[in-house]
Enzyme design. Structure first.
Site, PDB file in Angstrom:
ATOM      1  N   GLY A   1      52.692   6.594  69.877  1.00  0.00           N
ATOM      2  CA  GLY A   1      53.960   7.297  70.090  1.00  0.00           C
ATOM      3  C   GLY A   1      54.339   7.581  71.540  1.00  0.00           C
ATOM      4  O   GLY A   1      55.509   7.581  71.884  1.00  0.00           O
TER       5      GLY A   1
ATOM      6  N   GLU B   1      51.681  13.494  74.933  1.00  0.00           N
ATOM      7  CA  GLU B   1      52.000  13.321  73.507  1.00  0.00           C
ATOM      8  C   GLU B   1      53.485  13.024  73.332  1.00  0.00           C
ATOM      9  O   GLU B   1      54.302  13.415  74.175  1.00  0.00           O
ATOM     10  CB  GLU B   1      51.676  14.620  72.763  1.00  0.00           C
ATOM     11  CG  GLU B   1      50.363  14.600  72.002  1.00  0.00           C
ATOM     12  CD  GLU B   1      50.467  13.866  70.657  1.00  0.00           C
ATOM     13  OE1 GLU B   1      51.346  12.994  70.503  1.00  0.00           O
ATOM     14  OE2 GLU B   1      49.663  14.168  69.774  1.00  0.00           O
ATOM     15  N   ASP B   2      53.834  12.406  72.215  1.00  0.00           N
ATOM     16  CA  ASP B   2      55.246  12.162  71.938  1.00  0.00           C
ATOM     17  C   ASP B   2      55.961  13.424  71.451  1.00  0.00           C
ATOM     18  O   ASP B   2      56.964  13.845  71.996  1.00  0.00           O
ATOM     19  CB  ASP B   2      55.437  11.005  70.930  1.00  0.00           C
ATOM     20  CG  ASP B   2      54.649  11.164  69.624  1.00  0.00           C
ATOM     21  OD1 ASP B   2      53.883  12.137  69.477  1.00  0.00           O
ATOM     22  OD2 ASP B   2      54.805  10.303  68.736  1.00  0.00           O
TER      23      ASP B   2
ATOM     24  N   ASP C   1      55.028  18.726  66.254  1.00  0.00           N
ATOM     25  CA  ASP C   1      55.764  19.043  65.035  1.00  0.00           C
ATOM     26  C   ASP C   1      55.086  20.275  64.408  1.00  0.00           C
ATOM     27  O   ASP C   1      55.365  21.405  64.802  1.00  0.00           O
ATOM     28  CB  ASP C   1      55.706  17.787  64.151  1.00  0.00           C
ATOM     29  CG  ASP C   1      56.605  17.835  62.936  1.00  0.00           C
ATOM     30  OD1 ASP C   1      57.661  18.463  63.011  1.00  0.00           O
ATOM     31  OD2 ASP C   1      56.256  17.237  61.905  1.00  0.00           O
TER      32      ASP C   1
ATOM     33  N   LYS D   1      59.411  20.439  68.123  1.00  0.00           N
ATOM     34  CA  LYS D   1      60.281  20.951  67.054  1.00  0.00           C
ATOM     35  C   LYS D   1      59.757  22.321  66.659  1.00  0.00           C
ATOM     36  O   LYS D   1      58.943  22.436  65.731  1.00  0.00           O
ATOM     37  CB  LYS D   1      60.163  20.043  65.822  1.00  0.00           C
ATOM     38  CG  LYS D   1      60.972  18.784  65.853  1.00  0.00           C
ATOM     39  CD  LYS D   1      60.912  18.145  64.455  1.00  0.00           C
ATOM     40  CE  LYS D   1      60.742  16.670  64.518  1.00  0.00           C
ATOM     41  NZ  LYS D   1      60.481  16.051  63.210  1.00  0.00           N
TER      42      LYS D   1
ATOM     43  N   ASP E   1      58.346   6.405  65.848  1.00  0.00           N
ATOM     44  CA  ASP E   1      58.576   5.414  64.802  1.00  0.00           C
ATOM     45  C   ASP E   1      58.988   6.014  63.471  1.00  0.00           C
ATOM     46  O   ASP E   1      58.783   7.195  63.194  1.00  0.00           O
ATOM     47  CB  ASP E   1      57.299   4.624  64.548  1.00  0.00           C
ATOM     48  CG  ASP E   1      56.247   5.452  63.789  1.00  0.00           C
ATOM     49  OD1 ASP E   1      55.906   6.543  64.276  1.00  0.00           O
ATOM     50  OD2 ASP E   1      55.808   5.016  62.719  1.00  0.00           O
TER      51      ASP E   1
ATOM     52  N   ARG F   1      60.344   1.928  67.524  1.00  0.00           N
ATOM     53  CA  ARG F   1      59.729   2.509  68.722  1.00  0.00           C
ATOM     54  C   ARG F   1      60.388   2.010  70.004  1.00  0.00           C
ATOM     55  O   ARG F   1      60.346   2.666  71.032  1.00  0.00           O
ATOM     56  CB  ARG F   1      58.235   2.157  68.788  1.00  0.00           C
ATOM     57  CG  ARG F   1      57.384   2.798  67.693  1.00  0.00           C
ATOM     58  CD  ARG F   1      55.908   2.603  68.036  1.00  0.00           C
ATOM     59  NE  ARG F   1      55.024   2.883  66.915  1.00  0.00           N
ATOM     60  CZ  ARG F   1      54.542   4.077  66.593  1.00  0.00           C
ATOM     61  NH1 ARG F   1      54.897   5.136  67.299  1.00  0.00           N
ATOM     62  NH2 ARG F   1      53.723   4.232  65.584  1.00  0.00           N
TER      63      ARG F   1
HETATM   64  P1  IMP Z   1      52.100  17.295  63.976  1.00  0.00           P
HETATM   65  O1  IMP Z   1      50.624  17.122  63.773  1.00  0.00           O
HETATM   66  O2  IMP Z   1      52.767  17.807  62.732  1.00  0.00           O
HETATM   67  O3  IMP Z   1      52.423  18.165  65.178  1.00  0.00           O
HETATM   68  O4  IMP Z   1      52.770  15.878  64.180  1.00  0.00           O
HETATM   69  C1  IMP Z   1      52.190  14.940  64.954  1.00  0.00           C
HETATM   70  C2  IMP Z   1      52.690  13.538  64.804  1.00  0.00           C
HETATM   71  O5  IMP Z   1      53.656  13.330  63.760  1.00  0.00           O
HETATM   72  C3  IMP Z   1      53.401  13.116  66.074  1.00  0.00           C
HETATM   73  O6  IMP Z   1      52.478  12.734  67.081  1.00  0.00           O
HETATM   74  C4  IMP Z   1      54.248  11.980  65.581  1.00  0.00           C
HETATM   75  O7  IMP Z   1      53.507  10.775  65.592  1.00  0.00           O
HETATM   76  C5  IMP Z   1      54.599  12.362  64.162  1.00  0.00           C
HETATM   77  N1  IMP Z   1      55.963  12.935  64.083  1.00  0.00           N
HETATM   78  C6  IMP Z   1      56.315  14.208  63.888  1.00  0.00           C
HETATM   79  N2  IMP Z   1      57.648  14.366  63.861  1.00  0.00           N
HETATM   80  C7  IMP Z   1      58.165  13.134  64.071  1.00  0.00           C
HETATM   81  C8  IMP Z   1      59.516  12.623  64.169  1.00  0.00           C
HETATM   82  O8  IMP Z   1      60.536  13.342  64.061  1.00  0.00           O
HETATM   83  N3  IMP Z   1      59.640  11.286  64.395  1.00  0.00           N
HETATM   84  C9  IMP Z   1      58.563  10.448  64.524  1.00  0.00           C
HETATM   85  N4  IMP Z   1      57.299  10.892  64.444  1.00  0.00           N
HETATM   86  C10 IMP Z   1      57.094  12.211  64.213  1.00  0.00           C
HETATM   87 MG    MG Z   2      53.701   8.595  64.643  1.00  0.00          MG
END
Ligand code: IMP
Ligand code: MG
Length: 180
Positions: free
Chosen positions: A43, A98-99, A102, A130, A158, A164
């Site tokens: 990402g 990091e991208d 969430d 977010k 993605d 991407r």
């Molecule tokens: P988390 O563990 O919930 O914070 O999410 C981590 C991963 O979920 C990120 O590194 C992304 O790869 C993916 N992700 C979360 N939200 C999005 C989105 O809106 N678009 C694409 N990938 C997302």
């Molecule tokens: Mg991802």
């Protein structure tokens, strides 16, 4: 491909401007330090390449390829390391790139994993956050943009491994994505 998503949520221009600012902040913080810039792939690849060029310091680049393990469509918080770092980070100043943050579960997992290797310091830089989706309070030191609670694609992010390479960030419109 671009017409599937309508208007950008974050334009290329806005991205460029903000990444320059992040690069300046990071340059000030890491001057005279031994910075290892770790990209979390896939990402972060596009953001990483732009951010690295905005940092005016001699840095070491490295990457980790990880896969967030999903459980019933949600991040489980478990991360599988597919390809590990090539550099030793013990005693060095590590910045994870990091991208998107969430739920915060992935970054929490990675923070614990990296801390075990005893870096001198460990900070996180994420292009996107977010806040509405956060399940855990994680300490992210540099954030490009806080965005509303939409699924976004492009600029490295993605949907099922696609989009991407879109050069800007757009909200994924579920109606315009063909069913598999
Ligand atoms: P988390 O563990 O919930 O914070 O999410 C981590 C991963 O979920 C990120 O590194 C992304 O790869 C993916 N992700 C979360 N939200 C999005 C989105 O809106 N678009 C694409 N990938 C997302
Ligand atoms: Mg991802």
């Amino acid at each position: 491909m671009t017409q599937l998503f309508g208007k950008p949520l974050v334009t290329q221009e806005a991205m460029r401007t903000r990444i320059k600012e992040l690069g300046r902040d990071i340059t000030l913080h890491y001057e005279h330090k031994d910075l290892v810039l770790v990209g979390i792939l896939k990402g972060a690849f596009m953001f990483y390449a732009d951010l690295a060029r905005a940092i005016r310091l001699p840095i070491t680049v490295d990457f980790m390829i990880v896969k967030s393990q999903q459980y019933q469509g949600k991040t489980s918080g478990k991360v599988k390391v597919l390809t590990d770092l090539t550099e030793e980070i013990k005693g060095r100043d590590v910045l994870l790139v990091e991208d998107i943050i969430d739920s915060g579960l992935t970054v929490q997992y990675l923070t614990k994993l990296f801390a075990k290797r005893k870096p001198k310091s460990l900070q996180i830089c994420a292009l996107l956050s977010k806040p509405a989706r956060r399940q855990i309070d994680v300490n992210v030191h540099y954030v490009g943009f806080e965005i509303p609670n939409h699924y976004v694609v492009g600029y490295g992010l993605d949907h099922q491994q696609q989009y991407r390479n879109l050069p800007y960030l757009a909200v994924l419109d579920p109606k315009s994505v063909e069913s598999p």
